[in-house]
Design a protein around this motif. Structure first.
Motif, PDB file in Angstrom:
ATOM      1  N   UNK A   1     -10.666  11.420 -12.051  1.00 33.96           N
ATOM      2  CA  UNK A   1     -11.209  11.048 -10.743  1.00 33.96           C
ATOM      3  C   UNK A   1     -10.556  11.838  -9.600  1.00 33.96           C
ATOM      4  N   UNK A   2      -9.564  12.625  -9.924  1.00 31.87           N
ATOM      5  CA  UNK A   2      -8.727  13.232  -8.893  1.00 31.87           C
ATOM      6  C   UNK A   2      -9.537  14.086  -7.906  1.00 31.87           C
ATOM      7  N   UNK A   3     -10.392  14.953  -8.400  1.00 33.18           N
ATOM      8  CA  UNK A   3     -11.156  15.815  -7.510  1.00 33.18           C
ATOM      9  C   UNK A   3     -11.995  15.023  -6.530  1.00 33.18           C
ATOM     10  N   UNK A   4     -12.671  14.001  -7.023  1.00 33.94           N
ATOM     11  CA  UNK A   4     -13.509  13.174  -6.163  1.00 33.94           C
ATOM     12  C   UNK A   4     -12.684  12.405  -5.148  1.00 33.94           C
ATOM     13  N   UNK A   5     -11.575  11.807  -5.587  1.00 36.54           N
ATOM     14  CA  UNK A   5     -10.738  11.018  -4.683  1.00 36.54           C
ATOM     15  C   UNK A   5     -10.091  11.914  -3.632  1.00 36.54           C
ATOM     16  N   UNK A   6      -9.630  13.085  -4.026  1.00 40.85           N
ATOM     17  CA  UNK A   6      -9.039  13.997  -3.041  1.00 40.85           C
ATOM     18  C   UNK A   6     -10.030  14.335  -1.937  1.00 40.85           C
ATOM     19  N   UNK A   7     -11.281  14.572  -2.312  1.00 37.54           N
ATOM     20  CA  UNK A   7     -12.290  14.891  -1.304  1.00 37.54           C
ATOM     21  C   UNK A   7     -12.549  13.705  -0.385  1.00 37.54           C
ATOM     22  N   UNK A   8     -12.498  12.501  -0.923  1.00 35.23           N
ATOM     23  CA  UNK A   8     -12.682  11.309  -0.088  1.00 35.23           C
ATOM     24  C   UNK A   8     -11.499  11.137   0.865  1.00 35.23           C
ATOM     25  N   UNK A   9     -10.293  11.356   0.363  1.00 37.88           N
ATOM     26  CA  UNK A   9      -9.113  11.226   1.217  1.00 37.88           C
ATOM     27  C   UNK A   9      -9.125  12.256   2.340  1.00 37.88           C
TER      28      UNK A   9
ATOM     29  N   UNK B   1       2.156  14.609   5.739  1.00 38.91           N
ATOM     30  CA  UNK B   1       3.270  15.499   5.402  1.00 38.91           C
ATOM     31  C   UNK B   1       4.580  14.762   5.149  1.00 38.91           C
ATOM     32  N   UNK B   2       4.652  13.499   5.503  1.00 41.13           N
ATOM     33  CA  UNK B   2       5.901  12.748   5.328  1.00 41.13           C
ATOM     34  C   UNK B   2       6.397  12.790   3.887  1.00 41.13           C
ATOM     35  N   UNK B   3       5.477  12.830   2.922  1.00 40.28           N
ATOM     36  CA  UNK B   3       5.892  12.859   1.520  1.00 40.28           C
ATOM     37  C   UNK B   3       6.643  14.150   1.191  1.00 40.28           C
ATOM     38  N   UNK B   4       6.336  15.240   1.870  1.00 36.11           N
ATOM     39  CA  UNK B   4       7.035  16.502   1.589  1.00 36.11           C
ATOM     40  C   UNK B   4       8.488  16.409   2.068  1.00 36.11           C
ATOM     41  N   UNK B   5       8.688  15.800   3.225  1.00 38.50           N
ATOM     42  CA  UNK B   5      10.063  15.570   3.683  1.00 38.50           C
ATOM     43  C   UNK B   5      10.807  14.664   2.703  1.00 38.50           C
ATOM     44  N   UNK B   6      10.131  13.641   2.219  1.00 45.06           N
ATOM     45  CA  UNK B   6      10.769  12.727   1.278  1.00 45.06           C
ATOM     46  C   UNK B   6      11.115  13.423  -0.033  1.00 45.06           C
ATOM     47  N   UNK B   7      10.209  14.269  -0.528  1.00 45.99           N
ATOM     48  CA  UNK B   7      10.490  15.019  -1.751  1.00 45.99           C
ATOM     49  C   UNK B   7      11.674  15.954  -1.532  1.00 45.99           C
TER      50      UNK B   7
ATOM     51  N   UNK C   1      -2.600   4.616  -5.111  1.00 45.43           N
ATOM     52  CA  UNK C   1      -2.521   6.073  -4.939  1.00 45.43           C
ATOM     53  C   UNK C   1      -1.115   6.562  -5.278  1.00 45.43           C
ATOM     54  N   UNK C   2      -0.104   5.812  -4.857  1.00 48.62           N
ATOM     55  CA  UNK C   2       1.270   6.207  -5.158  1.00 48.62           C
ATOM     56  C   UNK C   2       1.569   6.145  -6.655  1.00 48.62           C
ATOM     57  N   UNK C   3       0.868   5.301  -7.383  1.00 51.48           N
ATOM     58  CA  UNK C   3       1.033   5.239  -8.830  1.00 51.48           C
ATOM     59  C   UNK C   3       0.385   6.445  -9.507  1.00 51.48           C
ATOM     60  N   UNK C   4      -0.538   7.091  -8.825  1.00 50.90           N
ATOM     61  CA  UNK C   4      -1.208   8.263  -9.376  1.00 50.90           C
ATOM     62  C   UNK C   4      -2.694   8.025  -9.574  1.00 50.90           C
TER      63      UNK C   4
ATOM     64  N   UNK D   1       2.263  14.365  -6.004  1.00 50.80           N
ATOM     65  CA  UNK D   1       2.607  14.629  -4.607  1.00 50.80           C
ATOM     66  C   UNK D   1       1.343  14.823  -3.780  1.00 50.80           C
ATOM     67  N   UNK D   2       0.370  15.546  -4.338  1.00 51.08           N
ATOM     68  CA  UNK D   2      -0.871  15.775  -3.598  1.00 51.08           C
ATOM     69  C   UNK D   2      -1.674  14.496  -3.409  1.00 51.08           C
ATOM     70  N   UNK D   3      -1.655  13.605  -4.394  1.00 48.95           N
ATOM     71  CA  UNK D   3      -2.299  12.302  -4.204  1.00 48.95           C
ATOM     72  C   UNK D   3      -1.766  11.641  -2.936  1.00 48.95           C
ATOM     73  N   UNK D   4      -0.434  11.617  -2.822  1.00 53.54           N
ATOM     74  CA  UNK D   4       0.211  10.925  -1.701  1.00 53.54           C
ATOM     75  C   UNK D   4       0.047  11.714  -0.410  1.00 53.54           C
ATOM     76  N   UNK D   5       0.176  13.032  -0.490  1.00 55.44           N
ATOM     77  CA  UNK D   5       0.030  13.866   0.701  1.00 55.44           C
ATOM     78  C   UNK D   5      -1.341  13.684   1.352  1.00 55.44           C
TER      79      UNK D   5
END
Length: 330
Positions: free
Chosen positions: A77-85, A262-268, A69-72, A253-257
């Motif tokens: 597949x993004x829409x489907x994976x986002x809904x699963x996450x 929310x930790x990824x937003x602080x990191x960004x 997921x961190x690799x992107x 960023x949204x993949x990771x979020x």
């Protein structure tokens, strides 16, 4: 799905290996954040396998799934994976299956005037939204209006338009509506858009403390110049890095979020400050604000995310700072 199963999936949606003891933590594959090192064919094949039974794969191989997921997530597949996450379709076990149609057809909508006013300001250059009265603008209007009816306490806030607009690039109206519900409920984003912005104020406080921990020289310089997170970080948190970031960065960023929270937003945020630290230390108030305003659009996506993920940040640290904030606000 019973409540026990739902809770286990919610836990899967935010793995927290940063808080595991060092001896119990499996190392992530090297170069995990640098997509330039990937074999694209192998990457797609891995994702094809994952998506056969996403939640099972994630429970069996959490570190591997997290690294991928961190690799992107692959674009198609993004829409489907986002809904699963986000477990958005699982919400249909809590709400009626036609909840979106019910909300869409309800009249009047309390925030309709505000939504109409802002529609043209949401991704105005994107092909889906640039035409007035076009399909994209109508879809955006439908989903935002329906959500304002569904959750009148939140209603509508301008930042929600960018979030909804991005979701509609990857899914239909019904799924985008369910994603909004999940984001504001499961990811606790409602506090970003409610009166007095309680969650946003907490995030500002946490970011200020984190800056002091990670970059004390810059922290002191910004304090001397009177620059606070309220002046530069609002959109980073309210839109989860959609506003003013390159789209290639936004989706990563949204993949990771959606996977880690929310930790990824602080990191960004810390990564942007770190990458611009040398310049910022030699600037005064107005120059600092200008640099930070332009910083998101000037950073290479891979480099920014790699620096962000290299920043050590434990959930316990965020919790401790939150406790400090609560003690001050009570």
């Amino acid at each position: 799905m019973n409540n026990g199963n739902m809770e286990s999936l919610v836990l899967l949606s935010a793995p927290d290996d940063d808080d595991q003891p060092e001896g119990d933590r499996k190392p992530l594959p090297p170069k995990a954040a640098n997509t330039k090192q990937l074999d694209p064919i192998k990457h797609l094949e891995q994702w094809r396998i994952i998506c056969i039974d996403f939640h099972r794969f994630r429970s069996k191989c959490p570190d591997k799934c997290k690294a991928l997921i961190r690799q992107g997530v692959p674009e198609f597949l993004r829409g489907s994976v986002w809904q699963k996450l986000a477990l958005s379709r699982e919400l249909l076990q809590k709400y009626p299956k036609d909840i979106y149609e019910q909300m869409r057809k309800t009249k009047p909508a309390p925030c309709e005037g505000d939504i109409v006013r802002d529609i043209n300001r949401t991704f105005p250059k994107h092909v889906l939204y640039r035409d007035k009265q076009g399909l994209g603008q109508q879809q955006l209007m439908n989903v935002l209006r329906a959500y304002s009816v569904f959750n009148p306490e939140v209603g509508y806030c301008q930042g929600m338009g960018f979030i909804c607009g991005m979701l509609l690039m990857y899914m239909g109206e019904n799924d985008a509506f369910l994603m909004l519900i999940s984001l504001l409920e499961n990811y606790k984003m409602a506090g970003l858009f409610m009166m007095n912005l309680p969650l946003l104020n907490k995030y500002f406080f946490q970011l200020q403390r984190l800056l002091g921990m990670h970059m004390p020289l810059l922290y002191n310089h910004l304090a001397q110049q009177g620059v606070e997170p309220t002046m530069y970080a609002s959109q980073w948190f309210m839109t989860v890095c959609i506003y003013n970031f390159p789209f290639s960065t936004v989706v990563r960023v949204w993949d990771i979020f959606l996977a880690e929270g929310v930790k990824i937003i602080f990191r960004i945020a810390l990564a942007l400050l770190k990458l611009n630290q040398e310049v910022l230390l030699n600037e005064s108030f107005e120059q600092i604000l200008q640099t930070l305003k332009q910083a998101p659009s000037r950073q290479d996506s891979d480099s920014l995310i790699q620096v962000a993920l290299s920043i050590k940040l434990k959930n316990k640290t965020l919790k401790d700072i939150e406790s400090e904030w609560l003690a001050q606000t009570m």
